[in-house]
Design a protein around this motif. Structure first.
Motif, mmCIF file in Angstrom:
data_model
loop_
_atom_site.group_PDB
_atom_site.id
_atom_site.type_symbol
_atom_site.label_atom_id
_atom_site.label_comp_id
_atom_site.label_asym_id
_atom_site.label_seq_id
_atom_site.Cartn_x
_atom_site.Cartn_y
_atom_site.Cartn_z
ATOM 1 N N SER A 1 0.840 -1.215 0.000
ATOM 2 C CA SER A 1 0.000 0.000 0.000
ATOM 3 C C SER A 1 0.861 1.247 0.000
ATOM 4 C CB SER A 1 -0.914 -0.002 1.228
ATOM 5 O OG SER A 1 -1.825 -1.071 1.160
ATOM 6 N N ASP B 1 -5.736 -1.053 -4.843
ATOM 7 C CA ASP B 1 -5.161 -1.700 -3.665
ATOM 8 C C ASP B 1 -6.170 -2.759 -3.224
ATOM 9 O OD1 ASP B 1 -3.704 -2.382 -1.484
ATOM 10 O OD2 ASP B 1 -3.518 -0.340 -0.679
ATOM 11 N N GLN C 1 -7.796 0.466 -0.763
ATOM 12 C CA GLN C 1 -7.944 -0.818 -0.074
ATOM 13 C C GLN C 1 -9.278 -0.857 0.692
ATOM 14 O OE1 GLN C 1 -4.578 -1.783 2.390
ATOM 15 N NE2 GLN C 1 -5.239 -3.892 2.629
#
Ligand SMILES: Nc1ncnc2c1ncn2[C@@H]1O[C@H](COP(=O)(O)OP(=O)(O)OP(=O)(O)O)[C@@H](O)[C@H]1O
Ligand SMILES: [Mg+2]
Lengths: 223, 419
Positions: free
Chosen positions: A47, A169, A92
């Motif tokens: 990340s 992500d 994410q």
């Protein structure tokens, strides 16, 4: 022929009481029209790397070129404009705007860019939502749909400005295998048919294997 | 929403943020509303009070008064007669009794009446004397005037509580007297009074009317008579005029320059109504300072309210700000979103505040006072108060939003998104 992405010796250190070097000199090149997966253990720096490659994080050493343009050293406003024009990003954790409907969430980056008339933007946004199987959720508030649905709306948002580079992500982290397949096919479609470049972090070995290339990150280095 | 985003994207986002927190929006707008409402109300009541005092003042004071000053003792004359080196020494100076009168008043008045800036010119033959009815004796200020000309200046007709101006105009031995004086002497319309000046003759005159101005000094001492009657009592000639009252066209702006002009043209002293009532002007200045201090405080509090609420909004929306920045919104766009929000709060509070101010002023203008000539709270409705109130209110909102908006634009998206 310029590269879609060229990162040279990217280093990132989190300062604090105990400084921690998360990235230890990562160099990496993506050709235009490549579909690349990044894998690695949790906490290895995926990340962190992606935030730098997507121009969000500017506190790093090394240089980064995107679409043939050096982005390292550009001002925040220049980078915002660059992201608006050339980059799509799926976080994410999906991060939609909870006060807006799904359709509005998808439309906002396009309205910011202002390259197309509103009617066309609305039509395209609706198209993307349908493509990802969340067309029926268009008029619902983003906070009122499931996690997997939110993730797909976020992918639709990342695609709305037809970005040259799409970064994700774990964009399929919350999806079942059927929807993961849909997203994969969608990504592969924009790479193959429109020459876009896709770079995604994934924990799904199947997803990684089917992409053009896999980059493995181990403790802040590329293997 | 079927038709999203017909407005500019920043506007739409600002409105959506506001709509998602209606209570905050309302509270912030209420702050602006009270600020603007109070601004309008305070200014209206101050303007009303000023207007009221001005009206009262102009009921007894002419715009300009032309008169001859009592000459003061003057050592320069003495100095001219003495040779160098000698020191003029005046012991126990005394005023020589001189007649303070306007010379050749009628040709001067003719000249003045030709000036288009002068509305009315009224000659005054005034004298201080005693007025008696039976054994009751009072001091009075007798004014020999053309009653119709005087009425044009001071609207005497509206203060009459008995009798009429017409009678006064027609009866050469008629007088109008103040209500308190009439009561003290126990006279009513039609009764005769004896007026006597010290060292002069006396005359019996008939009451044709009684007036009440609510100014006590006037009501208990003033008597209007024909100029000829006063001249007879004083045993002077028919051109004896003590002063001239002059009203000008635009008394807010013209009195000062006109006074200067008349001073130069006539050689007499000219006093403006402001000079004659300096204490009331001081009152006006103090009222304005008080009002400005209050208004400033109110707007400041409203401004702090908006500042706080926007700060809270930004703290709440920090994730959204990060997302917007990540998806291509530059710092300026974020500033724009939050400034719009404070501007909308300002506009909303402004519109409601103007209505609130108007309603409050209207309501308060019915509050009874009943002191002096004041039946209700004096309130003047002026467009400029509403316009400035609106501008100040929205301006305050805008500037109060500036700091939070700049803070929002500096949000670092990664640090928020990273969690
Ligand atoms: N703000 C921070 N301050 C200090 N260290 C941090 C910070 N953010 C991340 N790290 C550290 O940097 C390393 C890389 O974190 P990163 O989030 O990039 O991992 P990741 O590979 O994405 O893991 P995951 O697969 O679980 O998402 C981790 O060891 C983490 O502890
Ligand atoms: Mg991660």
């Amino acid at each position: 022929m310029t590269h879609a992405l060229q990162a040279t010796n990217i280093q990132k250190t989190f300062s604090g009481a105990e400084p921690f070097q998360a990235l230890r000199g990562i160099s990496l090149t993506l050709a235009k029209g490549e579909f690349v997966s990044i894998t690695g253990k949790s906490g290895c720096g995926k990340s962190t790397l992606l935030y730098i490659l997507s121009t969000l994080d500017t506190a790093y050493q090394g240089t980064l070129h995107l679409c043939g343009e050096q982005v390292t050293g550009q001002s925040q406003d220049q980078l915002a404009s660059f992201r608006s024009r050339h980059l799509g990003f799926v976080f994410q954790f999906h991060y939609l705007l909870p006060d807006f409907t799904c359709l509005e969430n998808v439309m906002i980056p396009a309205l910011r860019l202002g390259a197309k008339p509103i009617a066309e933007i609305e039509h395209d946004a609706m198209e993307k939502l349908r493509l990802l199987g969340v067309g029926e959720q268009a008029t619902k508030l983003a906070s009122k749909i499931s996690g997997g649905q939110q993730q797909r709306v976020a992918i639709a948002r990342a695609l709305i400005n037809d970005p040259a580079i799409l970064m994700g992500d774990e964009p399929t982290g919350n999806l079942d295998s059927r929807n993961t397949g849909i997203v994969f096919d969608l990504f592969q479609g924009i790479v193959r048919d429109f020459g876009k470049t896709v770079l995604t972090v994934t924990h799904d070995p199947d997803f990684a294997r089917r992409s053009d290339r896999v980059i493995e990150v181990v403790d802040g280095c590329v293997n | 929403m079927t038709k999203p985003f017909r407005m500019k994207i920043e506007t739409q986002i600002a409105l959506t943020f506001m709509r998602s927190r209606p209570k905050m929006t309302i509270v912030a707008s209420l702050g602006v509303m009270f600020g603007i409402g109070m601004y309008i109300f305070m200014n209206s009541i101050i303007a009303g009070t000023n207007d009221y005092f001005e009206k009262v003042t102009l009921m007894s004071t002419p715009h300009l008064r032309i008169y001859q000053k009592v000459p003061r003792n003057d050592e320069t004359i003495l100095g001219q007669r003495l040779s160098d080196g000698s020191i003029p020494l005046v012991v126990n100076p005394q005023l020589v009794p001189t007649v303070t009168r306007i010379r050749d008043p009628y040709s001067l008045m003719d000249r003045l009446r030709r000036d288009p800036d002068l509305l009315a010119v009224s000659p005054q033959v005034s004298a201080n004397l005693t007025v008696s009815k039976g054994s009751v004796e009072k001091n009075a200020n007798l004014c020999g005037v053309d009653i119709l000309e005087q009425d044009r200046m001071f609207d005497i007709a509206s203060t009459l509580i008995a009798g009429s101006l017409r009678d006064q105009q027609q009866l050469t031995d008629g007088i109008l007297i103040g209500a308190v004086l009439a009561q003290d002497l126990g006279v009513s319309v039609g009764d005769h009074l004896l007026l006597a000046a010290s060292g002069h003759s006396s005359r019996s005159l008939r009451v044709t009317g009684i007036f009440r101005t609510t100014i006590k000094a006037v009501d208990e001492a003033k008597i209007y008579a024909h100029p000829e009657a006063v001249q007879q009592i004083l045993q002077t000639d028919r051109s004896y005029v003590t002063e001239l009252f002059v009203n000008v066209r635009d008394y807010d702006h013209l009195t000062k320059p006109m006074a200067q002009k008349l001073r130069e043209r006539t050689g007499y002293s000219v006093e403006t109504w402001e000079e004659a009532n300096e204490q009331s002007l001081a009152g006006r200045v103090i009222r304005n300072i008080l009002a400005n201090a209050m208004i400033f405080t109110i707007l400041l509090v409203a401004g702090f309210g908006i500042y706080n609420i926007l700060n809270m909004t930004i703290y709440e929306k920090i994730k959204e700000i990060a997302i917007l920045k990540a998806t291509g919104f530059a710092g300026g766009h974020v500033v724009s979103i939050f400034l719009r929000q404070s501007l909308f709060i300002g506009l909303l509070g402004g519109v409601v505040g103007v209505l609130f101010g108007a309603g409050l002023s209207l309501g308060m203008s019915h509050v009874p006072i009943g002191v002096g000539g004041l039946s209700h709270l004096p309130i003047t409705f002026r467009f400029q108060d509403y316009l400035l109130g609106f501008l100040f209110g929205t301006g305050t909102a805008f500037f109060a939003g500036l700091i939070p908006a700049l803070k929002a634009s500096r949000v670092d998206p990664v640090s928020i998104i990273r969690g």
